[in-house]
Scaffold this active site. Structure first.
Site, short mmCIF file in Angstrom:
data_model
loop_
_atom_site.label_atom_id
_atom_site.label_comp_id
_atom_site.label_asym_id
_atom_site.label_seq_id
_atom_site.Cartn_x
_atom_site.Cartn_y
_atom_site.Cartn_z
CG ASP A 75 -49.08 20.94 1.73
OD1 ASP A 75 -49.55 19.94 2.31
OD2 ASP A 75 -49.77 21.67 0.98
CG HIS A 271 -48.44 18.19 6.66
ND1 HIS A 271 -47.92 17.41 5.66
CD2 HIS A 271 -48.96 19.30 6.04
CE1 HIS A 271 -48.13 18.00 4.48
NE2 HIS A 271 -48.75 19.14 4.69
#
Length: 293
Positions: A75, A271
């Site tokens: 991320d 994610h």
């Protein structure tokens, strides 16, 4: 091996990798980054630029008595890892990124492009408003973590655009999950909630508030390539990856990374790929670090 977490996480997101990498013989370190819980981050927004974050990574490698490291980011940690390899290739043996690819510098400021593509309520634009996102997130930490961790995962029934609903907050992008997926436990959510309890999210959100400043600060490297060996891993159900055509994305990355040794999208993963699919990520990181040691 330096493991750099993303938003809204902490060192805890690397809990599976720390053990696996240590068992494979590597010295793995996963700090809470600048402004995150326990760091006592600076108050000024402009002290959270990509140059500061790269400086932190390099300084930590040196403080640990090492001259080089394999740098891994997830991320927001991925841009820090990519830029550490770009700006200080002398200290990076290899760079691995999870979920966020490296791309060419855009011709216009980043937020301008995001507004044009996704509208004013895109989450990165919503985060620009001082105090607004903090209040919504901090009002109910359990709700925020529960919804975002499940909603951005491969177990979410729909890949939702990351647009904040009118009058809502970041967590309102996703509905309340009926149950937790197998990779996420109540203990995991509790660990994040405890870490953030009594801590402002202003520091982590200040990373987003430097997006256009970072665009300006990195202009000198517009034509520079990342030269250390590199690896890209992501889930094919990650909303971030859904912005791109995978074939074009890999080709684009290879045009700006001299030695991209792997580009892999894990089927069904979202994610939070190193938490959702720890065994596959661990194996890939061990192989990559061993090949670049």
């Amino acid at each position: 091996m330096l493991l750099l977490h993303g938003f809204p996480e902490s060192w805890y997101s690397w809990r599976h990798q720390l053990v696996a990498l240590a068992e494979a013989g590597f010295h793995a370190v996963a700090p809470n980054q600048r402004g995150y819980p326990g760091t006592g981050g600076p108050a000024a927004v402009e002290d959270y630029t990509i140059l500061h974050l790269v400086g932190d990574a390099v300084a930590l490698i040196e403080a640990l008595g090492e001259s080089t490291a394999t740098v891994v980011g997830h991320d927001w940690g991925a841009p820090v890892a990519w830029h550490t390899a770009l700006l200080r290739p002398d200290v990076v043996r290899g760079v691995a990124a999870l979920s966020v690819p490296y791309s060419k510098r855009s011709p216009t400021p980043t937020l301008t492009g995001l507004r044009s593509r996704f509208g004013d309520n895109f989450y990165q634009l919503y985060f620009q408003q001082p105090g607004v996102a903090e209040a919504g997130f901090e009002a109910d930490l359990d709700r925020a973590f529960r919804r975002s961790l499940v909603g951005l995962s491969g177990d979410s029934p729909h890949i939702r655009p990351l647009v904040v609903p009118e009058g809502g907050g970041f967590a309102d992008i996703w509905p309340a999950p009926e149950k937790l997926p197998s990779w996420l436990t109540e203990q995991d959510i509790g660990a994040y909630v405890r870490e953030y309890a009594g801590t402002s999210l202003t520091g982590p959100l200040n990373w987003y508030r430097n997006i256009d400043r970072n665009w300006a600060l990195t202009a000198a490297w517009e034509t520079a390539k990342i030269t250390p060996p590199a690896l890209m891993l992501a889930g094919d159900r990650d909303p971030v990856i859904s912005w791109f055509d995978p074939v074009r994305l890999e080709a684009s990355m290879r045009s700006v990374i001299s030695d991209l040794r792997g580009f892999r999208l894990l089927p069904g993963a979202g994610h939070w790929v190193q938490q959702e699919r720890p065994e596959e990520i661990n194996a890939a990181l061990v192989d990559f670090a061993g090949a670049t040691s």
